[in-house]
Scaffold this motif. Structure first.
Motif, PDB file in Angstrom:
ATOM      1  N   ASN A   1       1.333  13.897  -3.061  1.00 37.02           N
ATOM      2  CA  ASN A   1       2.586  14.565  -2.695  1.00 37.02           C
ATOM      3  C   ASN A   1       2.834  14.481  -1.190  1.00 37.02           C
ATOM      4  N   ARG A   2       3.829  15.200  -0.723  1.00 37.54           N
ATOM      5  CA  ARG A   2       4.228  15.130   0.687  1.00 37.54           C
ATOM      6  C   ARG A   2       3.115  15.605   1.617  1.00 37.54           C
ATOM      7  N   GLU A   3       2.203  16.434   1.094  1.00 40.88           N
ATOM      8  CA  GLU A   3       1.067  16.919   1.869  1.00 40.88           C
ATOM      9  C   GLU A   3      -0.123  15.965   1.765  1.00 40.88           C
ATOM     10  N   ALA A   4       0.102  14.800   1.160  1.00 39.77           N
ATOM     11  CA  ALA A   4      -0.943  13.780   0.980  1.00 39.77           C
ATOM     12  C   ALA A   4      -2.073  14.291   0.097  1.00 39.77           C
TER      13      ALA A   4
ATOM     14  N   TRP B   1       4.021   9.753  -3.888  1.00 35.68           N
ATOM     15  CA  TRP B   1       3.725   8.351  -3.616  1.00 35.68           C
ATOM     16  C   TRP B   1       2.610   7.867  -4.522  1.00 35.68           C
TER      17      TRP B   1
ATOM     18  N   ALA C   1      -1.009   4.843   5.216  1.00 35.54           N
ATOM     19  CA  ALA C   1      -0.562   6.220   5.442  1.00 35.54           C
ATOM     20  C   ALA C   1       0.582   6.248   6.449  1.00 35.54           C
TER      21      ALA C   1
ATOM     22  N   LEU D   1       3.063   9.520   5.810  1.00 38.18           N
ATOM     23  CA  LEU D   1       2.216  10.647   5.447  1.00 38.18           C
ATOM     24  C   LEU D   1       1.209  10.931   6.563  1.00 38.18           C
ATOM     25  N   ASP D   2       0.762  12.179   6.639  1.00 37.74           N
ATOM     26  CA  ASP D   2      -0.219  12.572   7.643  1.00 37.74           C
ATOM     27  C   ASP D   2      -1.494  11.746   7.448  1.00 37.74           C
ATOM     28  N   GLU D   3      -1.866  10.993   8.469  1.00 38.57           N
ATOM     29  CA  GLU D   3      -2.965  10.043   8.317  1.00 38.57           C
ATOM     30  C   GLU D   3      -4.294  10.729   8.027  1.00 38.57           C
TER      31      GLU D   3
ATOM     32  N   ARG E   1      -4.905  13.710   6.617  1.00 40.27           N
ATOM     33  CA  ARG E   1      -4.913  14.273   5.255  1.00 40.27           C
ATOM     34  C   ARG E   1      -4.998  13.165   4.217  1.00 40.27           C
ATOM     35  N   PHE E   2      -4.253  12.104   4.455  1.00 46.54           N
ATOM     36  CA  PHE E   2      -4.271  10.959   3.545  1.00 46.54           C
ATOM     37  C   PHE E   2      -5.689  10.405   3.416  1.00 46.54           C
TER      38      PHE E   2
END
Length: 472
Positions: A267-270, A301, A329, A334-336, A338-339
């Motif tokens: 999701n958007r928060e990875a 994603w 990422a 997306l936040d690298e 967290r991803f």
């Protein structure tokens, strides 16, 4: 004045019109769209789920009534009318010879359509060819077809159909079949149904419509206000995770992203949020639209590596490609950190097994939540790919309650001359969930029943019904 008026222009409407005409009734069909967009959502379909007890031309092996029923029971979680579902299942075994008589051709399962060679008969040329074949047959048989004629209200008298109105035009008939779809292209109704979530978002604002822009639910809303019995949850729909770059309307099947089970979905928060390997794609693909709808921003994603390439139907648009996971990422926005944390945790949790995407294999994760229960392999082989996903609504399940006669009901009392078929009543069989091709099974079965019953209401008996086509 025609005997039977059919409102709608897709598969169910055309089946109703053809059956009524074969029975000797005069038939007029009103389609809301212009001719070039005729066919509703049926122009985008590919196949029909079919029961068969032995191999049949394009269908291999056997797919019994009980197996079909169990597949439907599983995806609906029991939210289905078993008697009506079994009626649909049995009708699916006998409809193809009739379809062929009206110009529909079939072909074997497509190479990229996994697990459907046994269960689904594919239309040669797809849904557009099916729709065109039915219209050619209808016109040859003398069905009067009017395009650009959206019906906005009916004249009813004590549960009996009198006439339909399209603007200032009145269309009277002795019987009527409603087959004009759900309300999926009515953004205001979707917003009303889905409301505002805990994040203050209107989820429906981010939905894309896989099918026709003409299914606005105008007559469904009218019938509800008129006291017709209804069934279904307005938030339940055939909803698929599709390419976020798809058009707002009419993207069709080609916008679907089929690699979900071969990688991970973030999701958007990875973060992962569901088991990507829960079951085969034809049985589980339709849960992902709803899952994405419940995520922040209604976006997700699908991430895969080179090992997945060639194992799924490729999407129309290329994904974001990168030679490393950090680069992917960044490419996905997306936040690298967290991803990488999510991917590293997933890769570490994958346990060795015998990978086989044609069965429920033993490649799984351990100690990870949510688990990936099948086809779990580390995402470690470049190049890497990511596809942005949005919820793609095919059709909604809120509709009119029926029995085996397809009659519209008012306070439990069936109308003597008003019937319904297709997406407008599919919620009787589909309370939630979906499995590939079952929408066409429902539309074909109940379209044929509704057309037969409408003709009978005008005194016309169908000359050659299959024995199990209409329940006694």
């Amino acid at each position: 004045m025609p005997d039977v008026l059919v409102i709608g222009g897709g598969n169910a409407a055309l089946c109703a019109a053809l059956m009524a005409r074969e029975a000797g009734a005069s038939v007029q069909l009103l389609e809301a769209s212009p001719r070039e967009w005729r066919g509703g959502n049926s122009q985008h379909v590919r196949n029909l789920r079919c029961m068969h007890d032995a191999p049949q031309d394009v269908l291999v092996e056997a797919y019994t009534e009980e197996e079909f029923w169990q597949d439907l029971l599983k995806v609906t979680g029991g939210r289905t009318d078993e008697a009506l579902a079994r009626l649909v299942i049995r009708a699916s075994a006998t409809c193809r010879p009739w379809m062929r008589r009206h110009g529909v051709h079939f072909q074997p399962s497509l190479s990229g359509a996994l697990h459907t060679a046994r269960t689904n008969a594919f239309f040669m040329g797809g849904g557009k060819a099916l729709v065109n074949a039915y219209y050619r047959s209808a016109e040859r048989l003398g069905v009067q077809v009017r395009y650009d004629t959206p019906v906005d209200r009916l004249e009813l008298q004590d549960g009996r159909f009198v006439a339909a109105w399209s603007g200032g035009q009145r269309f009277a008939a002795r019987a009527c079949v409603l087959a004009c779809g759900g309300f999926e292209s009515n953004r205001d109704w979707l917003r009303e149904a889905w409301g505002t979530n805990a994040r203050g978002e209107h989820p429906a604002d981010n939905f894309l419509i896989r099918g026709t822009r003409f299914n606005t639910g105008t007559l469904l809303r009218f019938m509800m206000a008129a006291g017709a019995d209804t069934i279904g949850d307005p938030t339940q729909a055939h909803m698929v995770a599709i390419d976020a770059r798809a058009p707002l309307y009419d993207g069709g099947i080609c916008t679907r992203i089929d690699c979900v089970s071969l990688g991970v979905v973030l999701n958007r928060e990875a973060e992962r949020f569901y088991d990507e390997g829960e079951d085969f794609w034809p049985k589980r693909y339709a849960i992902w639209g709803r899952l994405v709808a419940q995520q922040p921003g209604q976006v997700a994603w699908s991430v895969i590596d080179a090992k997945a390439v060639g194992r799924f139907m490729p999407p129309v648009f290329p994904g974001v490609r990168a030679d490393s996971l950090p680069a992917l990422a960044r490419g996905l926005g997306l936040d690298e950190a967290r991803f990488m944390h999510t991917l590293q945790a997933y890769n570490a949790a994958c346990r060795p097994g015998s990978f086989d995407h044609t069965r429920l294999d033993d490649c799984r994760t351990e100690g990870l939540s949510p688990a990936k229960t099948h086809w779990a392999r580390p995402i470690d082989t470049p190049p890497f790919f990511g596809y942005a996903l949005r919820p793609g609504v095919t059709f909604t399940y809120l509709g009119l309650k029926v029995d085996h006669t397809a009659a519209v009901r008012f306070g439990g009392r069936p109308s003597p001359n008003l019937f319904v078929a297709g997406e407008m009543m599919a919620g009787n069989v589909l309370g939630q969930g979906y499995t590939a091709g079952v929408g066409m099974s429902i539309g074909t079965a109940f379209g044929r029943i509704a057309g037969t019953q409408a003709a009978a209401a005008c005194g016309h008996a169908h000359p050659h019904l299959e024995q199990d086509h209409v329940a006694a």
